[in-house]
Design a protein around this motif. Structure first.
Motif, PDB file in Angstrom:
ATOM      1  N   UNK A  24       0.825  -1.204   0.000  1.00 14.17           N
ATOM      2  CA  UNK A  24       0.000   0.000   0.000  1.00 14.17           C
ATOM      3  C   UNK A  24       0.863   1.259   0.000  1.00 14.17           C
ATOM      4  N   UNK A  25       2.005   1.221   0.646  1.00 12.61           N
ATOM      5  CA  UNK A  25       2.903   2.384   0.642  1.00 12.61           C
ATOM      6  C   UNK A  25       3.367   2.696  -0.783  1.00 12.61           C
ATOM      7  N   UNK A  26       3.745   1.676  -1.547  1.00 15.79           N
ATOM      8  CA  UNK A  26       4.190   1.890  -2.932  1.00 15.79           C
ATOM      9  C   UNK A  26       3.034   2.364  -3.805  1.00 15.79           C
ATOM     10  N   UNK A  27       1.861   1.793  -3.607  1.00 20.83           N
ATOM     11  CA  UNK A  27       0.684   2.207  -4.378  1.00 20.83           C
ATOM     12  C   UNK A  27       0.341   3.655  -4.072  1.00 20.83           C
ATOM     13  N   UNK A  28       0.299   3.991  -2.790  1.00 19.35           N
ATOM     14  CA  UNK A  28      -0.004   5.366  -2.398  1.00 19.35           C
ATOM     15  C   UNK A  28       1.042   6.327  -2.948  1.00 19.35           C
ATOM     16  N   UNK A  29       2.294   5.956  -2.825  1.00 20.88           N
ATOM     17  CA  UNK A  29       3.369   6.823  -3.312  1.00 20.88           C
ATOM     18  C   UNK A  29       3.181   7.124  -4.801  1.00 20.88           C
ATOM     19  N   UNK A  30       2.926   6.098  -5.601  1.00 16.98           N
ATOM     20  CA  UNK A  30       2.788   6.316  -7.035  1.00 16.98           C
ATOM     21  C   UNK A  30       1.543   7.149  -7.343  1.00 16.98           C
ATOM     22  N   UNK A  31       0.417   6.794  -6.744  1.00 11.02           N
ATOM     23  CA  UNK A  31      -0.811   7.546  -7.021  1.00 11.02           C
ATOM     24  C   UNK A  31      -0.682   8.999  -6.593  1.00 11.02           C
ATOM     25  N   UNK A  47      -6.349   3.590   1.042  1.00 19.97           N
ATOM     26  CA  UNK A  47      -6.680   2.387   1.805  1.00 19.97           C
ATOM     27  C   UNK A  47      -8.181   2.092   1.742  1.00 19.97           C
ATOM     28  N   UNK A  48      -9.003   3.122   1.879  1.00 21.23           N
ATOM     29  CA  UNK A  48     -10.460   2.943   1.820  1.00 21.23           C
ATOM     30  C   UNK A  48     -10.891   2.522   0.414  1.00 21.23           C
ATOM     31  N   UNK A  49     -10.272   3.107  -0.618  1.00 18.90           N
ATOM     32  CA  UNK A  49     -10.604   2.740  -1.993  1.00 18.90           C
ATOM     33  C   UNK A  49     -10.271   1.275  -2.260  1.00 18.90           C
ATOM     34  N   UNK A  50      -9.117   0.831  -1.807  1.00 13.92           N
ATOM     35  CA  UNK A  50      -8.720  -0.563  -1.993  1.00 13.92           C
ATOM     36  C   UNK A  50      -9.677  -1.492  -1.243  1.00 13.92           C
ATOM     37  N   UNK A  51     -10.016  -1.137  -0.021  1.00 15.13           N
ATOM     38  CA  UNK A  51     -10.890  -1.977   0.802  1.00 15.13           C
ATOM     39  C   UNK A  51     -12.272  -2.147   0.181  1.00 15.13           C
ATOM     40  N   UNK A  71     -10.845  -2.503  -9.421  1.00 16.81           N
ATOM     41  CA  UNK A  71     -12.131  -2.440 -10.097  1.00 16.81           C
ATOM     42  C   UNK A  71     -13.198  -2.166  -9.047  1.00 16.81           C
ATOM     43  N   UNK A  72     -13.950  -1.104  -9.262  1.00 20.78           N
ATOM     44  CA  UNK A  72     -15.108  -0.802  -8.433  1.00 20.78           C
ATOM     45  C   UNK A  72     -16.274  -1.535  -9.094  1.00 20.78           C
ATOM     46  N   UNK A  73     -16.883  -2.458  -8.362  1.00 22.45           N
ATOM     47  CA  UNK A  73     -17.899  -3.309  -8.989  1.00 22.45           C
ATOM     48  C   UNK A  73     -18.918  -3.820  -7.985  1.00 22.45           C
ATOM     49  N   UNK A  74     -20.111  -4.108  -8.502  1.00 27.70           N
ATOM     50  CA  UNK A  74     -21.106  -4.812  -7.698  1.00 27.70           C
ATOM     51  C   UNK A  74     -21.064  -6.311  -8.001  1.00 27.70           C
TER      52      UNK A  74
END
Length: 155
Positions: A24-31, A47-51, A71-74
């Motif tokens: 998550x640190x690497x993902x956050x850093x890049x984003x 973190x909330x978006x991933x969860x 992917x945001x999905x139902x």
């Protein structure tokens, strides 16, 4: 414990939907530092978006995070692909194409009515997988908000 979707690339990369594997640190850093769509995003927001999404981590043979998308999905009718990136040291190996291919093959994303994404500069990549411009853009509406991630000196 749920079964996570995993695939192995011929070059030894591993794709997994296990959120526990994500760096998550690497993902956050890049984003927050490199993306054009989420610059200055707060780590708690990532973190909330991933969860609340179906995350896809792509890992180098040594286990380090190489790429990511979510992917945001139902999981029934709709999916929105977002936050797609390959870290610079892993580019030019076809990993972005493989990541999208594997995401589209995920069992929970089959038979959906609509699968969307937004991109500024990667139309050609996504068109190879069947994405097209909106057929009826006049049917789509949005609520526009000011940038929710202002630079620290803009707050």
């Amino acid at each position: 414990m749920p079964a996570f979707y995993t695939q192995t690339h011929p070059a030894g990369y591993t794709l997994s939907t296990d959120p526990g594997r994500l760096d998550v640190a690497a993902i956050h850093r890049w984003l927050s530092e490199e993306s054009y769509w989420a610059k200055h995003i707060q780590r708690a927001t990532v973190e909330r978006a991933i969860a609340n999404s179906l995350p896809f981590g792509l890992y180098a043979p040594d286990g380090r995070q190489a790429a990511f998308c979510r992917v945001v999905t139902d999981r029934a009718t709709f999916a929105w692909l977002c936050d797609v990136f390959v870290l610079p040291e892993y580019r030019d190996q076809g990993l972005s194409k493989w990541l999208v291919q594997q995401m589209l093959a995920h069992p929970d994303l089959q038979g959906l009515r609509r699968h969307l994404l937004a991109t500024f500069d990667a139309h050609t990549l996504y068109q190879k997988f069947g994405y097209t411009l909106l057929d009826r853009p006049d049917r789509w509406l949005e609520i526009k908000h000011p940038n929710p991630y202002p630079a620290p000196n803009e707050e």
